[in-house]
Scaffold this active site. Structure first.
Site, PDB file in Angstrom:
ATOM      1  N   THR A   5      75.872  16.880  -7.494  1.00 50.52           N
ATOM      2  CA  THR A   5      75.978  17.239  -6.082  1.00 50.52           C
ATOM      3  C   THR A   5      76.448  18.692  -6.025  1.00 50.52           C
ATOM      4  O   THR A   5      77.020  19.196  -6.998  1.00 50.52           O
ATOM      5  CB  THR A   5      76.962  16.308  -5.338  1.00 50.52           C
ATOM      6  OG1 THR A   5      78.218  16.340  -6.011  1.00 50.52           O
ATOM      7  CG2 THR A   5      76.440  14.871  -5.286  1.00 50.52           C
TER       8      THR A   5
ATOM      9  N   GLY B 168      78.920  20.654  -4.628  1.00 50.84           N
ATOM     10  CA  GLY B 168      80.310  21.037  -4.915  1.00 50.84           C
ATOM     11  C   GLY B 168      80.714  20.695  -6.338  1.00 50.84           C
ATOM     12  O   GLY B 168      81.404  21.475  -7.011  1.00 50.84           O
ATOM     13  N   CYS B 169      80.277  19.533  -6.802  1.00 46.33           N
ATOM     14  CA  CYS B 169      80.648  19.087  -8.149  1.00 46.33           C
ATOM     15  C   CYS B 169      79.966  19.949  -9.214  1.00 46.33           C
ATOM     16  O   CYS B 169      80.550  20.236 -10.255  1.00 46.33           O
ATOM     17  CB  CYS B 169      80.296  17.609  -8.330  1.00 46.33           C
ATOM     18  SG  CYS B 169      81.153  16.552  -7.140  1.00 46.33           S
ATOM     19  N   THR B 170      78.739  20.369  -8.922  1.00 44.49           N
ATOM     20  CA  THR B 170      78.018  21.239  -9.849  1.00 44.49           C
ATOM     21  C   THR B 170      78.712  22.598  -9.931  1.00 44.49           C
ATOM     22  O   THR B 170      78.976  23.110 -11.030  1.00 44.49           O
ATOM     23  CB  THR B 170      76.549  21.395  -9.406  1.00 44.49           C
ATOM     24  OG1 THR B 170      75.940  20.103  -9.399  1.00 44.49           O
ATOM     25  CG2 THR B 170      75.784  22.325 -10.332  1.00 44.49           C
TER      26      THR B 170
ATOM     27  N   GLY C  57      81.994  22.259 -11.886  1.00 46.76           N
ATOM     28  CA  GLY C  57      81.734  22.139 -13.323  1.00 46.76           C
ATOM     29  C   GLY C  57      81.293  23.455 -13.939  1.00 46.76           C
ATOM     30  O   GLY C  57      81.691  23.803 -15.051  1.00 46.76           O
TER      31      GLY C  57
END
EC number: 1.11.1.24
Length: 157
Positions: A42, A44-46, A49
């Site tokens: 997703t 934000g998560c990408t 990371g």
């Protein structure tokens, strides 16, 4: 019981990418960053990371291991890790044991519907297994730099 600042974190053993079994006791002697995120691939998560990926050498230089944690499957994690070229492992917490230990499952709202989801949070554990810093309700911009600064400060202490 949930973790508390300046208290030892209970040992845990979990499955991660690259067929790794990760336990806190095996990581003694180095600092550990656990960053919890809602879902693989997703936006934000990408971005989050990628920030840890881009500063991975700096974390290594600060004697700090980084692990991403979500409730996604190992298969999903392997794809996410490969696509984003993450040099660190992702922990699959399908049974929510780590999420519960760190108390990151929160009531969230999306389009008026309520659900239980992972609150974006990061924890810094020192080389002796003691929780030294926590960030809850994380906003991605600038976050990785703040975690790195805290890890570097721990290394100098």
């Amino acid at each position: 019981m949930a973790v508390e600042l300046d208290q030892p974190v209970a040992d845990f053993q979990v499955q991660a990418t690259s067929e790794q079994a990760v336990s806190l006791s095996a990581l003694k002697g180095q600092h550990v960053v656990l960053y919890f995120y809602p879902k693989d691939s997703t936006p934000g998560c990408t971005t989050q990371g990628q920030g840890f990926r881009d500063h991975h050498a700096d974390f290594k230089a600060a004697n700090t291991a980084v692990f991403g944690v979500s409730r996604d499957s190992l298969k999903s994690h392997e794809n996410f890790k490969a696509k984003q070229e993450f040099p660190f492992e992702l922990i699959s917490d399908k049974d929510e044991s780590l999420c519960q230990l760190f108390d990151v499952i929160k009531l969230k709202k999306l389009y008026g519907k309520e659900y239980l989801g992972v609150d974006r949070s990061t924890f810094l554990i020192d080389k002796d297994g003691v929780l030294r810093k926590e960030w809850r309700g994380v906003k991605v911009p600038g976050h990785v730099a703040a975690v790195l600064e805290a890890a570097q400060a721990l290394n100098k202490a």
